[in-house]
Design an enzyme around this catalytic site. Structure first.
Site, PDB file in Angstrom:
ATOM      1  N   HIS A   1      19.252  46.174  -1.494  1.00 37.73           N
ATOM      2  CA  HIS A   1      18.170  45.563  -2.260  1.00 37.73           C
ATOM      3  C   HIS A   1      17.266  44.689  -1.402  1.00 37.73           C
ATOM      4  O   HIS A   1      17.720  43.935  -0.559  1.00 37.73           O
ATOM      5  CB  HIS A   1      18.770  44.702  -3.384  1.00 37.73           C
ATOM      6  CG  HIS A   1      17.758  44.040  -4.255  1.00 37.73           C
ATOM      7  ND1 HIS A   1      17.767  42.692  -4.538  1.00 37.73           N
ATOM      8  CD2 HIS A   1      16.686  44.553  -4.925  1.00 37.73           C
ATOM      9  CE1 HIS A   1      16.767  42.396  -5.344  1.00 37.73           C
ATOM     10  NE2 HIS A   1      16.095  43.506  -5.595  1.00 37.73           N
TER      11      HIS A   1
ATOM     12  N   GLU B   1      15.930  49.869  -0.621  1.00 37.07           N
ATOM     13  CA  GLU B   1      14.829  49.575  -1.535  1.00 37.07           C
ATOM     14  C   GLU B   1      13.918  48.577  -0.844  1.00 37.07           C
ATOM     15  O   GLU B   1      14.367  47.521  -0.388  1.00 37.07           O
ATOM     16  CB  GLU B   1      15.373  49.002  -2.853  1.00 37.07           C
ATOM     17  CG  GLU B   1      14.306  48.716  -3.896  1.00 37.07           C
ATOM     18  CD  GLU B   1      13.916  47.242  -3.942  1.00 37.07           C
ATOM     19  OE1 GLU B   1      12.950  46.919  -4.657  1.00 37.07           O
ATOM     20  OE2 GLU B   1      14.555  46.416  -3.254  1.00 37.07           O
TER      21      GLU B   1
ATOM     22  N   ASP C   1      10.362  46.446  -1.289  1.00 39.00           N
ATOM     23  CA  ASP C   1       9.249  45.991  -2.126  1.00 39.00           C
ATOM     24  C   ASP C   1       7.986  46.023  -1.281  1.00 39.00           C
ATOM     25  O   ASP C   1       7.981  45.555  -0.137  1.00 39.00           O
ATOM     26  CB  ASP C   1       9.513  44.572  -2.618  1.00 39.00           C
ATOM     27  CG  ASP C   1      10.822  44.471  -3.369  1.00 39.00           C
ATOM     28  OD1 ASP C   1      10.879  44.954  -4.506  1.00 39.00           O
ATOM     29  OD2 ASP C   1      11.791  43.935  -2.796  1.00 39.00           O
TER      30      ASP C   1
ATOM     31  N   ASP D   1       9.317  50.074  -4.046  1.00 34.62           N
ATOM     32  CA  ASP D   1       9.063  49.349  -5.291  1.00 34.62           C
ATOM     33  C   ASP D   1       7.661  48.758  -5.220  1.00 34.62           C
ATOM     34  O   ASP D   1       7.422  47.757  -4.546  1.00 34.62           O
ATOM     35  CB  ASP D   1      10.109  48.251  -5.467  1.00 34.62           C
ATOM     36  CG  ASP D   1      10.020  47.576  -6.831  1.00 34.62           C
ATOM     37  OD1 ASP D   1       9.113  47.930  -7.614  1.00 34.62           O
ATOM     38  OD2 ASP D   1      10.854  46.698  -7.108  1.00 34.62           O
TER      39      ASP D   1
END
Length: 319
Positions: A44, A64, A66, A109
């Site tokens: 994450h 992941e 962002d 993301d």
């Protein structure tokens, strides 16, 4: 029958029986692997190259990231307030490509200016929907960058759209109508709602390129017992897995597991039958720490003990 003939016959019988009794080792191994589900430990909030190295060292096989758009191009950035900048996306992609044996896919993301309002906002963040196609801040440029660096390395690309208005944006409309090799779209929510959005707004996304996720920043919030009809995280993901098995979506992911979530991780894998789990810290960028290591082990060790799962590698193509 002479002793010599009896001996020859016995040897022939053994030679004939051996291939019938023992399967070819190579084929048996492939068959055994084919019956198992590749599973993804998704680190994450990986915002820099150090975080990428740490995630791989801890056992992640997917990350992941962002991302936010600036006039100079795309950057790893979580809260778009100017305090969570990471590396440029180009640098991140190049680093991931070098780790293609370990990383199966990158989950992008997409953040928007709608997430930030007021004087503290970073005014340099741009709305990619308002950028011209050739601008470095456009969705076109993002896709071109991913296709240029990740796709040749065999790393799959996942465009994640989360939050109110995300699927009404020009960015989503562009991606859903222009998906390329190795790409997929991820929508968050209960499977009925996700499929409805794909039907109404994302008709360009084929079922084999549809991904859904469901969860909460703290996994324990609204997790449930996996027996409810829906709404709770575990039950919602279980319903998603049923839709996946029918061919309506390709992959189902849950989030976010942290240190101490081992039991819930087991339920997501064994009862909800998810394909993977986002793990790490709730609101902190990924880095090597006893807590991130523990969260990773919750997934990897559970899978290692499983009879029907294995940890995916870069050789596994999730879509």
């Amino acid at each position: 029958m002479t002793p010599l003939l009896r001996t020859i016959c016995a040897i022939l019988c053994i030679l004939i029986a051996v291939p019938l009794t023992f399967a070819c080792p190579t084929k048996a191994g492939v068959s055994k692997q084919a019956n198992k589900r590749p599973t993804y430990a998704i680190a994450h909030m990986v915002l820099d190259r150090k975080g990428l190295k740490d995630a791989i060292k801890n056992g992640a096989n997917s990350v992941e990231i962002d991302i936010a758009a600036y006039k100079e191009g795309w950057w790893a950035d979580h809260d778009i307030r100017g305090r969570s900048w990471g590396d440029s996306l180009e640098d991140m992609f190049k680093a991931v490509a070098k780790e293609s044996k370990n990383i199966a896919f990158v989950w992008l993301d997409l953040k928007t200016p709608d997430m930030c309002s007021g004087a503290t906002c970073n005014k340099d963040v741009l709305d990619p929907s308002k950028c011209k196609p050739k601008d470095k801040c456009s969705m076109n440029s993002l896709q071109e960058l991913a296709q240029k660096i990740l796709n040749p390395a065999g790393v799959r690309i996942l465009y994640g759209f989360f939050g109110a208005g995300a699927t009404d944006s020009a960015g989503f409309n562009y991606i859903q109508g222009n998906l390329k090799a190795g790409e997929a779209v991820c929508l968050s929510g209960e499977v009925e709602n996700v499929l409805n959005v794909y039907k109404k707004k994302g008709r360009g996304v084929k079922p084999q390129q549809r991904v859904m996720d469901y969860g909460y920043t703290q996994l324990e919030t609204g997790f449930g017992n996996c027996k409810e009809k829906g709404y709770n995280t575990c039950a919602g993901l279980r319903n998603g897995a049923k839709a996946r098995d029918k061919g309506d979506v390709k992959r189902v992911f849950g989030w976010t597991s942290r240190v101490g979530d081992g039991e819930r991780v087991g339920q997501l894998l064994d009862k909800a039958h998810v394909d993977g789990i986002i793990y790490g810290f709730a609101i902190t960028r990924y880095y090597d720490h006893e807590d991130s290591r523990a969260a990773a082990r919750d997934i990897t060790q559970r899978v290692q003990k499983s009879d029907d799962r294995y940890m995916a590698t870069g050789a596994d193509k999730p879509w």
